[in-house]
Design a protein around this motif. Structure first.
Motif, PDB file in Angstrom:
ATOM      1  N   UNK A   1      -7.552  -0.468  -0.059  1.00  0.00           N
ATOM      2  CA  UNK A   1      -6.328  -1.064   0.491  1.00  0.00           C
ATOM      3  C   UNK A   1      -5.249  -1.176  -0.584  1.00  0.00           C
ATOM      4  N   UNK A   2      -5.650  -1.495  -1.810  1.00  0.00           N
ATOM      5  CA  UNK A   2      -4.676  -1.563  -2.911  1.00  0.00           C
ATOM      6  C   UNK A   2      -4.127  -0.169  -3.211  1.00  0.00           C
TER       7      UNK A   2
ATOM      8  N   UNK B   1      -1.618   0.662  -0.579  1.00  0.00           N
ATOM      9  CA  UNK B   1      -0.380  -0.092  -0.762  1.00  0.00           C
ATOM     10  C   UNK B   1       0.424   0.502  -1.913  1.00  0.00           C
ATOM     11  N   UNK B   2      -0.299   0.893  -2.984  1.00  0.00           N
ATOM     12  CA  UNK B   2       0.371   1.453  -4.152  1.00  0.00           C
ATOM     13  C   UNK B   2       1.041   2.783  -3.791  1.00  0.00           C
TER      14      UNK B   2
END
Lengths: 283, 75
Positions: free
Chosen positions: B60-61, B64-65
């Motif tokens: 998920x990170x 998002x990145x």
């Protein structure tokens, strides 16, 4: 490398724990009284100009998102109410006391505060504390590292080098090199600041659940470990190059489901723009 | 964006990120069949139990990145 000292030796010989401004204890005590008036609290905050200034800057930040400019402490107290004011003053005091602390570590601490708040919000009432309190837990979880950085900078460089080289958790290397880990040091500071037992316990146990007996404290300590991981995976580590993992025992104790992880990250990512504003307040 | 990972049952898989978290198929797992002749694809959202919670956060990170609006710092 094994030091011949422990946390008591460190506190006696090397480390002087900072004090929170005395105004904070007074304000906390006032707010806890059932017949406390908003104007009394406003006066108590105003009596400490450094805290009052930080509190006003904080209340006007995106973190509180009031949508209107607050120009006086009395107005802040009226708009926010006593419980939120207590947390506002506490955050302002922590920023004031720890200002000058290592930038990346402070950034990580604020990120963990935002992550912990997001975890609390995603739990929809089943979390042991409410989201505004949760921010303080995250903010202070690594305060022991900030103390170590100030008093034991050379040892902390050694810890970071060894932890990176071995791929080992920093807190384990701290025990080898320094004689205590940052969780223990942070818990001692929280005790000195007369913070709630659950906060002392959660800070002390956020890498080692064996330090937490109380079930509520175990949940909070484990949630701090999850918040720590979320902040690190988001590119906001406490120490670059040092691995962070969350043991299965911590995941079980935190009780955070995949759906909650997604919800918490949604909230956390949306709060990232607040981070730089809060960091400015803290430095 | 593609990465390799080991699923909770030990099986090797690839993770492919093609869109933001809001898209149901923004993050896909590509899992080789035992015979190595074919692959199965499943969205991360439908396969939570096959990822550890740390892996879920990492995915998920990364999404998002790569695709998100909130400017996560680089790792």
């Amino acid at each position: 490398m094994s030091p011949l000292r422990n946390i008591d030796d460190l506190l006696e010989e090397i480390v002087t724990l900072p004090s929170l401004p005395s105004s904070v204890a007074h304000i906390t005590q006032l707010v806890s009284q059932p017949d406390c008036s908003l104007s009394e609290v406003g006066k108590a905050i105003s009596s400490d100009p450094a805290i009052a200034l930080k509190a006003l800057r904080l209340v006007n930040s995106a973190f509180y998102g009031l949508g209107q400019k607050v120009s006086s402490v009395e107005q802040a107290v009226t708009l926010l109410g006593l419980k939120v004011i207590k947390n506002l003053v506490f955050s302002a005091a922590v920023f004031e006391t720890l200002s000058g602390g290592a930038g990346e570590l402070l950034k990580h601490s604020i990120a963990c505060g935002l992550a912990m708040r997001a975890i609390a919000e995603s739990s929809k009432g089943s979390f042991p504390i409410d989201p505004s309190d949760a921010f303080s837990y995250g903010l202070l979880h690594d305060v022991g590292k900030i103390i170590f950085e100030e008093f034991l900078a050379d040892e902390m460089h050694q810890v970071q080098a060894v932890a990176s080289e071995r791929g080992a958790a920093a807190y384990l290397v701290e025990r080898e090199v320094i004689g205590a880990d940052h969780c223990e040091m942070g818990a001692h500071l929280a005790l000195k600041w007369k913070l709630p037992d659950t906060m002392v316990g959660a800070i002390g146990g956020h890498h080692d659940l064996s330090r937490c007996e109380d079930p509520g404290t175990r949940v909070l300590a484990a949630a701090l470990a999850v918040a720590d991981y979320m902040a690190t995976a988001s590119g906001l580590p406490s120490q670059a190059g040092v691995p962070v993992t969350v043991p299965e025992e911590m995941w079980d104790a935190a009780g955070v489901s995949p759906e909650q992880i997604q919800a918490a990250l949604d909230t956390f990512f949306a709060a990232i723009p607040e981070l730089d504003e809060l960091l400015e307040l803290a430095t | 964006m593609v990465g390799a990972l080991s699923l909770t049952d030990g099986q090797a898989a690839k993770i492919v990120l093609v869109g933001p978290r809001s898209e149901p198929k923004g993050a896909m797992l590509v899992i080789p069949a035992p015979d190595g002749q074919s692959v199965a694809t499943v969205s991360v959202g439908e396969a939570h139990e096959r990822l550890s919670r740390e892996q879920l956060i990492d995915v998920l990170c990364a999404q998002e990145r790569s695709f998100g609006a909130n400017a996560l710092p680089p790792l």
